[in-house]
Write an enzyme that holds these catalytic residues in place. Structure first.
Site: not given
Ligand SMILES: NC(=O)c1ccc[n+]([C@@H]2O[C@H](COP(=O)([O-])OP(=O)(O)OC[C@H]3O[C@@H](n4cnc5c(N)ncnc54)[C@H](OP(=O)(O)O)[C@@H]3O)[C@@H](O)[C@H]2O)c1
Length: 452
Positions: A21, A48, A233, A256, A260, A310
């Site tokens: 993403l 980054t 999120s 996780y 979020k 991903t």
């Protein structure tokens, strides 16, 4: 003829931009910036990653994207013939490991030294903390309840109690390390202040980065336009995952989802009177002469990309391909949340980044403050779509119209739930500020010359 110098600059920083993403957000920002912003504007895009190799690779892939975009929109001209369009995109890279507080402080120091105002800070990097798949559960839930099982999956196997590497020992250079190096027992110095790896990568590292870049995100009131902090999120930010007695979810298999949920709560309650005592510490900036500046703090938004294929879930190539295929089937079966392609998943974050503040303010005034997701139709036509948050609804308004894509079993918002959410916001902001203060006692940002 030499290219004319563009007159205004728009600076965006995207964390975790080397893959998935984050890379898609960087590409989409470039495309939409070139297509929608006046020729007098330049985009300074700071990406980054966690290593020099990844940074170099990311910048060269983004440069290729710039080339393709310019050629597509202006015909087959080369950089030599069209220097102006190419000059409108300036790519820079930085290295940061968000699970290292020193690394975050050093990045902020470099950013402050560069003296760029940051218009938009996109807090994208993250890890899932998953180790595998419960295949029995996967086969059963997907075959009996395809769309729900691929939107709010229960088949993921997650690690528990993963800690970030020791912050105080052997970290003076603030260099980034890989995830696998970090899951060791905490150093002696950290025993009293454990930092969960998932919590720190997803939330706390970003929280500190936003705080330390506050002088670059806040503008003088005379200017009137302040920066934007955009969190990424997930649709899986389940309310049940957050336990205030285990704030970093160290004793949970839903670290996780908990991280979020914290993200959602931070962003949605950022502007509330109830959280002001802590938010004002988080956004406070002081100039060189230690006099408070007349600044307007940045705006804060929360977005999610829907569900896209991903590398966040650790699967071998073939299984990853099959996973993405199940996402496409979900979309064809009518799921609004299966964006599948990260470029579509980037829609909401880029929309928030590039939409004028006045337009976003008007939308929030009309519909309430909410979580901006990405939805698609069966053909993959993407759109930005408000997403329901448990205990807050779509815009924090009791009785608001219901929208598509609700998680099964979520109740309609009541006044009590709304009050409970505000209370939760107060608790979460207080905890985050307490954690920041505790860590800054151990690792004072001032030793890097950080101005706050
Ligand atoms: N994919 C989805 O369907 C989905 C859905 C909802 C939300 N999201 C969110 O989207 C964001 C990006 O995830 P993704 O799906 O694109 O996964 P991804 O491809 O694995 O990308 C994650 C990025 O975060 C970086 N990262 C991880 N830990 C880091 C750390 N400690 N310090 C600095 N950078 C770090 C990774 O760097 P390395 O390459 O060095 O590991 C990578 O660049 C995450 O916040 C995720 O929660 C994704």
């Amino acid at each position: 003829m030499a290219a004319e110098l563009p007159q205004t600059q728009f600076t965006a920083l995207v964390t975790g931009a080397n893959s998935g993403l984050g890379f898609a957000i960087a590409c989409r920002l470039i495309t939409e910036f070139l297509e929608t912003r006046p020729l007098s504007e330049t985009l300074i895009l700071i990406v980054t990653t966690r290593s020099t190799r990844k940074s170099d690779d990311t910048v060269s892939r983004l440069q290729l994207h710039v080339d393709r975009t310019v050629r597509k929109s202006r015909g087959q001209s080369s950089e030599k013939e069209r220097p102006y369009e190419y000059a409108r995109i300036k790519l820079k890279s930085e290295i940061v490991d968000l699970t290292s507080i020193i690394s975050v402080q050093q990045l902020a120091q470099r950013l402050q030294e560069s003296a760029h105002k940051i218009d938009t800070l996109i807090l994208n990097a993250g890890i899932g903390g998953w180790t595998g798949v419960n295949w029995l559960n996967a086969v059963w839930t997907v075959s009996t309840d395809w769309v729900h099982a691929t939107t709010w999956p229960t088949m993921k196997i997650a690690g528990k109690g993963w800690l970030a590497k020791p912050q105080l020992a052997g970290q003076a250079d603030g260099k980034a390390t890989t995830s696998s190096e970090q899951r060791q027992a905490p150093g002696q110095e950290d025993v009293e202040l454990p930092l969960g790896e998932v919590f720190t990568a997803n939330v706390f590292g970003h929280y500190l980065l936003a705080h330390y870049t506050m002088p670059l995100l806040s503008t003088t009131a005379a200017n009137g336009i302040s920066g934007k902090i955009i969190w990424i999120s997930s649709i899986e930010a389940h309310a049940r995952a957050l336990n205030l007695d285990d704030f970093q979810a160290l004793d949970s298999h839903e670290a996780y989802e908990s991280s979020k949920r914290v993200t959602d709560i931070l962003a949605l309650t950022y502007g509330m009177p109830a959280t002001r005592p802590w938010v004002s510490q988080f956004t406070s900036t002081v100039n060189d002469s230690s006099e408070p500046k007349n600044t307007s703090p940045p705006k804060m938004y929360v977005t999610h990309p829907g569900v896209c294929g991903t590398a966040i879930f650790p699967l071998p190539y073939l299984l990853n391909f099959l996973m993405t295929l199940t996402f496409y089937v979900s979309r064809w079966l009518g799921s609004p949340w299966h964006t599948c392609d990260p470029y579509l998943g980037a829609t909401a974050a880029v929309w928030i980044a590039l939409t004028p503040q006045s337009q976003l303010d008007a939308t929030e005034e009309r519909d309430g403050i909410g979580k901006w997701g990405v939805a698609t139709d069966r053909l993959g036509n993407e759109r930005v779509a408000k997403t329901e948050v448990e205990g807050w609804g779509w815009g924090g308004r009791v009785g608001e119209p219901k929208r598509k894509g609700r998680k099964r079993g979520v109740q309609d918002l009541t006044e009590e739930q709304r009050e409970g959410f505000v209370e939760l916001g107060r608790d979460v902001w207080r905890r985050m500020e307490e954690m920041r203060n505790e860590w800054e006692e151990k690792l004072p940002p001032a030793r890097w010359g950080l101005k706050l």
